[in-house]
Scaffold this active site. Sequence first.
Site, PDB file in Angstrom:
ATOM      1  CG  ASP A 192      23.365  -2.792  33.028  1.00  7.95           C
ATOM      2  OD1 ASP A 192      21.957  -2.787  33.233  1.00  7.95           O
ATOM      3  OD2 ASP A 192      23.894  -1.642  33.224  1.00  7.95           O
TER       4      ASP A 192
ATOM      5  CG  ASP B 186      19.478   2.498  31.642  1.00  8.25           C
ATOM      6  OD1 ASP B 186      19.666   3.198  30.737  1.00  8.25           O
ATOM      7  OD2 ASP B 186      18.706   1.761  32.197  1.00  8.25           O
TER       8      ASP B 186
END
Length: 308
Positions: free
Chosen positions: A49, A51
């Site tokens: 991922d 952020d």
Amino acid sequence: AVVRSLYQRRCLCSKMAMSQVVVREPDLLDRKKASIRNAGTSKLQVIADFDGTLTKYWCNGARGQTSHGLLQQGNAEYDAKRQMLYDYYHPLEISPSIPIEEKTKLMEEWWEKTHGLLIEGGLTYDAIKKSVADATISFRDGVVQLFEFLEEKDIPVVIFSAGLADIIEEVFRQKLHRSFKNIKVVSNRMQFDERGCLVAFKGKTIHVFNKNEHAIDMAAPIHDEFGNLDGSDVNGTFVKDRTNILLLGDGLGDLGMSDGVSFENRIAVGFLNSNIEKSLKDYSEAFDIVYLNDASMWGVFNLVSELC
Ligand code: TMP
């Protein structure tokens, strides 16, 4: 007895918080490590991922911005409209009381409205460049070294995000001053006209609760940093053939990022950035390794060195 057990839980939590890393089943982790090491690097891929996973949760004393959060359209009216959407929808995104089906519909609504405002408000590529230059965002320490090591070993990295691909790639350009041939960004991708104005979004929208439906995109060959097909991944093989996975995420939903791969072994690493006391139990059950207190990426770097 209840008070004592609560007290003991608190002590346990604060001890774990201080120790920065929690591994609930060290033996299981060791077995997974051994299987992955024995299968060799040609079987391994990393799914991450963006952020709050690759980037710091806290940045110079302030909350790090996300790929959506950093964007200033150069049009105050539209920035305000997107902020109003955030204020309305983000509490719904994280609400523990709304069923997932209902949340999914709400998130579809949010993403559609935000993407619509970006087009209507006349977003330009130049505004993206300026937003990234002004942003409070930085990669966790050790991320560059991790990517360099993985590139050297020809291990592909798929960055999976419900944010904005064009912004993530601009963050790579401006903050790292380089691209990596083994990295593919699967995220919402913009289409600009010849004047550099946003006219549309390509493909299906990726939001927080349908990331796993897009896992199929990972089966495609690695793209270059602008999303163009180069025909093959770094080894001339497809990512879906790599059945050992190192997954990096900061939310329980991120575990779904590997749904498109029928994997043999998966080591899931979670960065628990907030609500530590409330979430540590769930995180330590779901992830093989949990890093606390906005840890660096050096632990993952050491893990990868052990796997290769
Ligand atoms: P991800 O980075 O975990 O894939 O999730 C994307 C985040 O972007 C999600 O937590 C909600 C956030 N977001 C905004 O901040 N502004 C927006 O306009 C939208 C649509 C999402």
